[in-house]
Structure formats: structure tokens, C-alpha cells
Scaffold this motif. Structure first.
Motif, PDB file in Angstrom:
ATOM      1  N   PHE A 268      66.032  40.479  45.128  1.00  0.00           N
ATOM      2  CA  PHE A 268      65.890  41.228  46.379  1.00  0.00           C
ATOM      3  C   PHE A 268      64.509  41.855  46.503  1.00  0.00           C
ATOM      4  CE2 PHE A 268      70.476  41.130  45.562  1.00  0.00           C
ATOM      5  CZ  PHE A 268      70.874  40.474  46.705  1.00  0.00           C
ATOM      6  N   LEU A 269      63.930  42.239  45.338  1.00  0.00           N
ATOM      7  CA  LEU A 269      62.573  42.804  45.380  1.00  0.00           C
ATOM      8  C   LEU A 269      61.579  41.756  45.872  1.00  0.00           C
ATOM      9  CD1 LEU A 269      62.430  44.914  42.095  1.00  0.00           C
ATOM     10  CD2 LEU A 269      62.579  45.723  44.459  1.00  0.00           C
ATOM     11  N   LEU A 270      61.726  40.528  45.361  1.00  0.00           N
ATOM     12  CA  LEU A 270      60.807  39.471  45.786  1.00  0.00           C
ATOM     13  C   LEU A 270      61.025  39.123  47.256  1.00  0.00           C
ATOM     14  CD1 LEU A 270      60.789  37.211  42.611  1.00  0.00           C
ATOM     15  CD2 LEU A 270      58.976  38.690  43.480  1.00  0.00           C
ATOM     16  N   LEU A 271      62.299  39.150  47.681  1.00  0.00           N
ATOM     17  CA  LEU A 271      62.589  38.905  49.099  1.00  0.00           C
ATOM     18  C   LEU A 271      61.886  39.957  49.959  1.00  0.00           C
ATOM     19  CD1 LEU A 271      64.342  37.248  51.127  1.00  0.00           C
ATOM     20  CD2 LEU A 271      66.040  39.062  50.920  1.00  0.00           C
ATOM     21  N   ALA A 272      61.996  41.228  49.518  1.00  0.00           N
ATOM     22  CA  ALA A 272      61.353  42.311  50.267  1.00  0.00           C
ATOM     23  C   ALA A 272      59.841  42.133  50.275  1.00  0.00           C
ATOM     24  CB  ALA A 272      61.726  43.661  49.659  1.00  0.00           C
ATOM     25  N   ALA A 273      59.275  41.690  49.126  1.00  0.00           N
ATOM     26  CA  ALA A 273      57.831  41.486  49.063  1.00  0.00           C
ATOM     27  C   ALA A 273      57.400  40.394  50.038  1.00  0.00           C
ATOM     28  CB  ALA A 273      57.424  41.123  47.642  1.00  0.00           C
ATOM     29  N   ALA A 274      58.176  39.307  50.080  1.00  0.00           N
ATOM     30  CA  ALA A 274      57.850  38.224  51.014  1.00  0.00           C
ATOM     31  C   ALA A 274      57.920  38.716  52.454  1.00  0.00           C
ATOM     32  CB  ALA A 274      58.814  37.057  50.811  1.00  0.00           C
TER      33      ALA A 274
ATOM     34  N   LEU B  49      53.482  32.499  44.860  1.00  0.00           N
ATOM     35  CA  LEU B  49      53.424  32.359  46.315  1.00  0.00           C
ATOM     36  C   LEU B  49      53.262  33.717  47.002  1.00  0.00           C
ATOM     37  CD1 LEU B  49      55.977  29.537  47.164  1.00  0.00           C
ATOM     38  CD2 LEU B  49      53.564  29.645  47.802  1.00  0.00           C
ATOM     39  N   ILE B  50      53.747  34.768  46.344  1.00  0.00           N
ATOM     40  CA  ILE B  50      53.605  36.086  46.946  1.00  0.00           C
ATOM     41  C   ILE B  50      52.288  36.743  46.523  1.00  0.00           C
ATOM     42  CG2 ILE B  50      54.564  38.423  47.026  1.00  0.00           C
ATOM     43  CD1 ILE B  50      57.334  37.074  46.739  1.00  0.00           C
ATOM     44  N   ALA B  51      52.015  36.686  45.235  1.00  0.00           N
ATOM     45  CA  ALA B  51      50.874  37.445  44.714  1.00  0.00           C
ATOM     46  C   ALA B  51      49.537  36.847  45.139  1.00  0.00           C
ATOM     47  CB  ALA B  51      50.964  37.526  43.195  1.00  0.00           C
ATOM     48  N   LEU B  52      49.403  35.502  45.067  1.00  0.00           N
ATOM     49  CA  LEU B  52      48.101  34.895  45.362  1.00  0.00           C
ATOM     50  C   LEU B  52      47.649  35.157  46.809  1.00  0.00           C
ATOM     51  CD1 LEU B  52      48.144  31.585  43.288  1.00  0.00           C
ATOM     52  CD2 LEU B  52      47.054  33.791  42.792  1.00  0.00           C
TER      53      LEU B  52
ATOM     54  N   ALA C  22      53.837  45.036  48.466  1.00  0.00           N
ATOM     55  CA  ALA C  22      54.389  43.749  48.042  1.00  0.00           C
ATOM     56  C   ALA C  22      53.989  43.458  46.595  1.00  0.00           C
ATOM     57  CB  ALA C  22      53.901  42.641  48.972  1.00  0.00           C
ATOM     58  N   LEU C  23      52.721  43.746  46.257  1.00  0.00           N
ATOM     59  CA  LEU C  23      52.261  43.507  44.884  1.00  0.00           C
ATOM     60  C   LEU C  23      53.006  44.406  43.897  1.00  0.00           C
ATOM     61  CD1 LEU C  23      48.437  43.002  45.482  1.00  0.00           C
ATOM     62  CD2 LEU C  23      50.102  41.310  44.688  1.00  0.00           C
ATOM     63  N   VAL C  24      53.209  45.661  44.298  1.00  0.00           N
ATOM     64  CA  VAL C  24      53.957  46.581  43.434  1.00  0.00           C
ATOM     65  C   VAL C  24      55.369  46.048  43.205  1.00  0.00           C
ATOM     66  CG1 VAL C  24      54.930  48.895  43.268  1.00  0.00           C
ATOM     67  CG2 VAL C  24      52.608  48.573  44.148  1.00  0.00           C
ATOM     68  N   LEU C  25      56.023  45.604  44.283  1.00  0.00           N
ATOM     69  CA  LEU C  25      57.386  45.064  44.168  1.00  0.00           C
ATOM     70  C   LEU C  25      57.406  43.861  43.230  1.00  0.00           C
ATOM     71  CD1 LEU C  25      58.761  45.339  47.826  1.00  0.00           C
ATOM     72  CD2 LEU C  25      59.184  46.830  45.880  1.00  0.00           C
ATOM     73  N   CYS C  26      56.391  43.000  43.347  1.00  0.00           N
ATOM     74  CA  CYS C  26      56.269  41.838  42.466  1.00  0.00           C
ATOM     75  C   CYS C  26      56.250  42.282  40.998  1.00  0.00           C
ATOM     76  CB  CYS C  26      54.967  41.095  42.754  1.00  0.00           C
ATOM     77  SG  CYS C  26      55.190  39.713  43.845  1.00  0.00           S
ATOM     78  N   ALA C  27      55.434  43.294  40.737  1.00  0.00           N
ATOM     79  CA  ALA C  27      55.290  43.772  39.360  1.00  0.00           C
ATOM     80  C   ALA C  27      56.623  44.288  38.840  1.00  0.00           C
ATOM     81  CB  ALA C  27      54.225  44.866  39.312  1.00  0.00           C
ATOM     82  N   ILE C  28      57.323  45.092  39.651  1.00  0.00           N
ATOM     83  CA  ILE C  28      58.624  45.612  39.205  1.00  0.00           C
ATOM     84  C   ILE C  28      59.584  44.450  38.959  1.00  0.00           C
ATOM     85  CG2 ILE C  28      60.550  47.141  39.774  1.00  0.00           C
ATOM     86  CD1 ILE C  28      58.701  48.675  41.601  1.00  0.00           C
ATOM     87  N   ALA C  29      59.551  43.461  39.865  1.00  0.00           N
ATOM     88  CA  ALA C  29      60.446  42.313  39.724  1.00  0.00           C
ATOM     89  C   ALA C  29      60.195  41.592  38.402  1.00  0.00           C
ATOM     90  CB  ALA C  29      60.251  41.363  40.905  1.00  0.00           C
TER      91      ALA C  29
END
Ligand SMILES: Nc1ncnc2c1ncn2[C@@H]1O[C@H](COP(=O)(O)OP(=O)(O)OP(=O)(O)O)[C@@H](O)[C@H]1O
Ligand SMILES: [Mg+2]
Lengths: 377, 273
Positions: A94-100, A46-49, A13-20
Motif C-alpha cells: 500500500f505504501l508503494l501504491l501511495a507513492a505511485a 519505477l517509482i524512485a528513478l 513518494a521517496l520517503v514512502l519507498c524507503a519505508i516500504a
């Protein structure tokens, strides 16, 4: 302690956040109401923390709670900001959705690893876990159909289906009354009861067993699409013809399962009844039917779904202007797919409730069976 | 067949015979060819006797009890129970049967399992309750009435099945290794209880066992059997008194009978080689 172990879901999820973050913005440039940078930051936060926090936390319950809030908060923001911008979502969205979604997955994994002490908490968790699961099917469905602008006719978003259900309650209620409370329930009870009675008859009279079972086999192989119009000719357009189709569909599973169940009691138990000079009916009621109960409930569960399918499909072949099958066949012709989906949702709900009630009765009556009490034989 | 049964009736009235087998034989037709489970069994069991059957596995002990109980049909010879055919005796509920396994119904509580035969013969509720209580006491299961069979240990289940047969209260009791699954102490206790019950009620008991001390301790007569084909090789009369405390098992008389039984079993075995 085990829970503080880094999990691959959170890491990914963190990796996806970074790419996003590297591929911003979330919406195409021509979007009518572009997302403010504040909202974007909030979603990422909201995702990373919670993701980082879940690494540091020792209690499984606490990190599950944090992940729960983060995942659902982010999903809610993403979906809320897509309105007005349908079809404009870009890859970061979509990346953030996947991370969530990954955080929610991790949250469910943590929750199912918890060994709660009290019974209430255990029941609550048993309900919460599938609820999160189901919610995410809807969240992804909603976000993808609206974010990517999937044509309404192909797959409407769940919110549109829910709105349609809300606006058409009287119609849906009338359809349920016609299809489920008349055709399905009547057909189910008559079909199951007659299958059961014929099974007892076949058990009592050997020549019936040899004659009836092959014919029953043949009847069960009859295609419902062929039978339904004939039933309409015989029993008219009203619900009776649909009930007849349901009877035909449910009769045979009940017959076969009951006949099989009646042979399920052990040799020693039957010998025991013989030493008491117990007569046919005493042996039937005190030994063979209780031993057959798991088989009979199996048929009741199979039939609960078959009955619903049978009644709905049968309505495609001539009905009065009410009924779930009738509604589906006419609304699809008018391209009102949201109404079709509304009927599907209602049918799924009704089918689950029906099945659930039968399964609950089964648990109460066959509590002694190893498969229910989860013990040795 | 009918003639022989009538003759048997005439003789059994004189001699008070409960079970009377003449040239009894039984051959099972199996897929691997015929299996001779019993051959040429001649045995008379009189009223009030306690007869033990002992012999190696597969010698036809269970089969013989099942023939008495009309669960198996003999292929040769005749057998009569109280002067009736086994079928008539079964219909008259002449015997209670304790199987090798407990065979309790998992959907019934222990007390309802014990009460099952009483329901079938149609006793009043009050009478059922009284008998259930009495026999549950006898096998030390008081307090477990409301439990289900799968909540009990194997030995307790077997005791419940004995209680069920005792509640049935027939004059002839057929018991197929009823105490095989129990520990020594419980077994001793139940042996004592069974002897006391037998003395008090004048029941006729046919008892299958693999234990020589158990057979000698309980029986008035011990039937030694040997396999392939299953037949009776020796019948040993017990000279022990009717009153038998547990320590009678150390007396010289007891040990002498046990030695005879052991010899009989050895003879049966060596016959094979
Ligand atoms: N229903 C059956 N069909 C075929 N053969 C059988 C059947 N029942 C028993 N037999 C055979 O008959 C013989 C005697 O069996 P039986 O059960 O009477 O032995 P047993 O003396 O009770 O042995 P155990 O001490 O092990 O209980 C065995 O060889 C067995 O294989
Ligand atoms: Mg045996």
C-alpha cells in the motif's frame, strides 16, 4: 525552470519507498504466488528513478512524461501481481501504491501548469488531466479491494464490474432501451416542454401565475416514492408510468426557472421594446426568451439528472421484467452486486452523456453570456 | 383630460407643435416618500426644432424625455405629441429614443441590433439591409457589422445604439446624453453628423446633455432646468445660423450664448441654498 523545484509529492513518494523497502515483503508469507524480488525491485525502481529524475529535469513536459510512465508502470505491476494473492497484501504494497499515486498527482500538477501554444494540445491536455484523475480512482479501488481482500458483496473491484458489463451487454442494452430511451427521454421532453409552456401561460395570464406557482411548488414537494406506485396504478406496469413520474419531477424546475428567467431582461431593454410599440410576442421572442436562456438551460441540466433518478427509482414499484431500476432491485436481492454496479456504471455513463449534450447545446446558444464567454458583462 | 387633448390638437395644428406640455408635473412615490421629479413644466417644441435640455444631475431631464416617450405617466398637467397622447404617439411609432446606456442585445450582432426595430415594424429584408448599411456608415461603424456588442468599446456600442435609433427613422428623436461616453474627437464628428442629418431630414430633436458647448453648438433652443423639484428655469433661443462649422464655437456670438446658459445654470443652483 520553475518545474525543477523539488515538490513535496515526489519527496514524500521517496520517503514512502524507503519505508516500504524497510518493511518488506509486500505479500504475506502464506501467499500462493509470492512476488519475485525482481518484480519488487522493478516496482521500486519505477517509482524512485522518475522521482529523482524529475528533480533534475528542467522541462515540465519531460518530467511529467517520466513521472507518468513510472507511476502507471508501478501501479500496473502492483495490480498484476496481486492476482492469486487476493487479501494477502502487506503494508509495503500500500505504501508503494501511495507513492505511485503521489507521482501521478505531481504529473497532473505539472501538466496543468503547462501553457500550451496550439489549440489541439490544449484540448488534449483538457481531456488527459481528468482521464488520469479518473484512472487513479479505478487503480486505487482495484488495488485496495483486491489487495486487502474486501468482500465481493461489499465492494467488487472495477475489473469484476467491467467483466460483468462485458458479459451482460444484451441485458444492459435492453434495460437502457426500456429505461432511458423510453421512460427518461419521453418524460424529459414532455416534462420540460409542458413546464416551459405553462411558464409562458403564467407570464401571460397573471391569475395563473398566482394560482399555479403555489400548486407547482406543492407538486414538486411530493415524495417520488409515494407518487410512483400511484402512477403504476394509473398508467400500468409499462414505461408510461415511469415517464409520468419523470414528467412530474421535471415539470416544476422548468416552470420555476423559466418564470424567473422571463424577468431577467433589463429595464432599459424592455423600455426600448416599448418605444418600438413591440407587441407581447415580439418582446417575448426577441428579448425575454433569449435573456431567459441561461435559466432555461439550468433547468434542462438539473432535469437531465432528475429524469434518470426518477425513472430508475420508479421501476422499483412494479415493472415488466426489464429496466435498469428493475435489474438493480432484483439483482441486489440475489446478491449479484457486480450486476448492480454494472447498472450503476451504465447509469452514470448515460447520465454524463445526457448532461454533456445539454451543456454543449447551452454553450452554443448562450455564447454571449458573460459566464460562457468569460468576459465582462 | 380628453378635452385638453382635443384642444391641444386644435392649437398644435396651427403652430405645428410636436411636443406640447402644459403645467406638467410628475411625482414618484418611493419608499422614502414622494419625489417630485418634474413640476409646472410649460414647453412647446415645434416641428424641425433642435432643443437641448441642460441642467444638474437629478433635475428631471431623463424623466421629461420618458414622459414624452410614454415610459412614465405624468401626475399633473397634460402633454401631447403631434396632437396625440404619448400612448397613441408611441403606438404610432412617432419617435426614436436613444438611452443613456447603449442597451444593445448581447446575443445579436451589431447589424442585427441596428435592425431590431426594423424587424419589429416588419420592413422587408432588402429595406432592412439598406437602412442598416446607411446608418452604420453614418456613425462610422462600417466593418463591425458581424461583431457582437461585447466585442466593441463602450463608445462604439453607444454609436451602434444611435445607429439603431436613426435606422428607425421617426420624425421625433429623443436623445438622452447620447455622446456622454465618447471622446472629444468622436463627439465632434458625431455632433457634425447629427446637425447635418437634422438639417437634411427636418427631424425634431430633443437632446439631453451636460455639456454647454455641445448644447449651444447643436440647438435652436436650449432649455435650462434646475432640480428639487425639477423645473424649467430658462429657455434660450439660439441666434446662430443653421449652417454651423465646428469653429463657430470660437465666435463671440457662440460664447455669448454659452455665457447665458452658464448664468442660467448658476441661477438654478443658487436657488437651492
Ligand atoms: N423610477 C423612479 N423612481 C423614483 N424616483 C425617480 C425615478 N426616476 C427618477 N427619479 C428621481 O427623479 C429625479 C429626476 O431624475 P432624472 O433621471 O430625470 O434626472 P436627470 O436630470 O436625468 O439626471 P442625470 O443628469 O443624472 O441623468 C431624481 O431625483 C431621481 O431620483
Ligand atoms: Mg438622466
Amino acid at each position: 525552470m520553475m518545474n525543477s523545484k523539488p515538490s513535496w509529492q515526489v519527496g514524500l513518494a521517496l520517503v514512502l519507498c524507503a519505508i516500504a523497502m524497510a518493511t518488506m515483503p509486500m505479500l504475506a508469507n502464506e501467499a500462493v504466488a509470492p512476488m519475485s524480488s525482481g518484480t519488487t525491485t522493478l516496482v521500486i525502481a519505477l517509482i524512485a528513478l522518475p522521482a529523482v529524475a524529475s528533480f533534475a529535469m528542467f522541462s515540465g513536459l519531460a518530467s511529467a512524461a517520466v513521472l507518468f510512465i513510472g507511476a502507471h508502470g508501478a501501479a500496473w505491476l502492483l495490480i498484476a501481481n496481486i492476482s492469486g494473492n487476493e487479501g494477502m497484501a502487506r503494508m509495503p504494497f500500500f505504501l508503494l501504491l501511495a507513492a505511485a499515486w503521489l507521482l501521478a498527482w505531481r504529473c497532473v500538477a505539472l501538466l496543468s501548469a503547462i501553457r500550451p501554444l496550439s489549440k489541439q494540445v490544449r484540448t488534449f491536455l483538457r481531456l488527459l488531466i481528468p482521464a488520469i484523475f479518473g484512472a487513479w480512482i479505478l487503480i486505487i479501488w482495484e488495488a485496495v479491494t483486491r489487495g486487502a481482500g474486501v468482500p465481493f458483496i461489499l465492494l467488487p473491484p472495477p475489473s469484476a464490474i467491467a467483466a460483468r458489463i462485458g458479459n451482460s451487454l444484451p441485458i444492459l442494452a435492453a434495460d437502457v432501451r426500456q429505461t432511458i430511451f423510453k421512460a427518461v427521454l419521453f418524460g424529459y421532453f414532455v416534462g420540460c416542454a409542458s413546464g416551459f409552456v405553462v411558464a409562458i401561460l403564467a407570464d401571460r395570464v397573471p391569475f395563473l401565475r398566482r394560482g399555479l406557482l403555489p400548486i407547482g411548488n406543492m407538486v414538486s414537494a411530493l415524495p417520488i416514492i409515494g407518487v410512483a406506485p400511484i402512477m403504476v396504478i394509473w398508467f400500468g406496469f409499462e414505461w408510461q408510468s415511469k415517464a409520468a413520474v419523470v414528467i412530474i419531477m421535471t415539470f416544476f424546475p422548468m416552470l420555476v426557472n423559466t418564470v424567473a428567467g422571463l424577468t431577467a431582461s433589463g429595464h432599459m431593454e424592455r423600455d426600448l421594446m416599448r418605444t418600438y410599440a413591440s407587441n407581447y410576442w415580439q418582446t417575448l421572442f426577441k428579448l425575454r426568451l433569449p435573456a431567459a436562456a441561461p435559466f432555461i438551460f439550468n433547468a434542462l441540466k438539473i432535469n437531465s439528472t432528475l429524469a434518470l433518478i426518477g425513472a430508475i427509482v420508479a421501476e422499483f414499484f412494479g415493472t415488466p421484467i426489464v429496466g435498469m431500476g428493475f435489474r438493480i432491485s432484483t439483482e441486489i436481492g440475489r446478491m449479484n452486486v457486480d450486476m448492480v454496479w454494472a447498472e450503476i456504471a451504465v447509469a452514470a455513463l448515460a447520465g454524463s452523456v445526457f448532461y454533456g449534450v445539454v451543456a454543449l447545446i447551452e454553450r452554443a446558444t448562450t455564447f454571449w453570456h458573460p459566464s460562457v464567454r468569460g468576459g465582462r458583462a | 383630460m380628453l378635452m385638453t387633448v382635443n384642444q391641444a390638437t386644435a392649437t398644435s395644428v396651427e403652430r405645428n407643435a410636436v411636443v406640447e406640455a402644459r403645467q406638467l408635473g410628475l411625482t414618484f412615490q418611493t419608499n422614502d416618500g414622494p419625489v417630485r421629479a418634474l413640476s409646472d413644466v410649460n414647453l412647446t417644441i415645434n416641428k424641425g426644432e433642435f432643443v437641448s435640455f441642460i441642467g444638474p444631475s437629478g433635475c428631471g431631464k431623463t424623466t421629461f424625455l420618458r414622459v414624452i416617450a410614454d415610459l412614465e405617466q405624468p401626475t399633473e398637467g397634460t402633454i401631447s405629441i403631434n396632437g396625440m397622447t404619448p400612448e397613441q404617439a408611441r403606438q404610432a411609432r412617432a419617435y426614436g429614443y436613444v438611452f443613456q446606456a447603449a442597451a444593445l442585445f448581447p446575443w445579436r450582432t451589431i447589424e442585427n441590433n441596428v435592425g431590431l426595430p426594423l424587424e419589429i415594424i416588419g420592413l422587408s429584408k432588402a429595406e432592412q439591409q439598406a437602412r442598416i448599411k446607411r446608418t452604420m456608415d453614418l456613425v462610422n461603424l462600417t466593418g463591425f457589422e458581424k461583431k457582437y456588442p461585447w466585442q466593441l468599446s463602450g463608445g462604439m456600442q453607444q454609436r451602434a445604439s444611435i445607429a439603431r435609433a436613426l435606422a428607425f427613422d421617426a420624425d421625433l428623436l429623443l436623445m438622452d446624453e447620447p455622446f456622454g461616453a465618447l471622446d472629444e474627437i468622436v463627439r465632434d464628428h458625431l455632433n457634425e453628423q447629427l446637425l447635418r442629418l437634422w438639417r437634411q431630414t427636418n427631424k425634431t430633436i430633443c437632446f439631453v446633455t451636460h455639456s454647454i458647448p455641445e448644447a449651444v453648438y447643436l440647438s435652436t433652443r436650449i432649455v435650462v432646468m434646475s432640480p428639487r423639484p425639477g423645473r424649467v428655469t430658462d429657455v434660450i433661443e439660439s441666434t446662430l445660423p443653421a449652417e454651423r462649422p465646428l469653429d463657430i464655437r470660437e465666435s463671440p456670438e457662440f460664447l455669448a450664448i454659452a455665457a447665458r446658459v452658464r448664468d442660467g445654470l448658476r441661477a438654478g443652483h443658487s436657488y437651492e441654498d
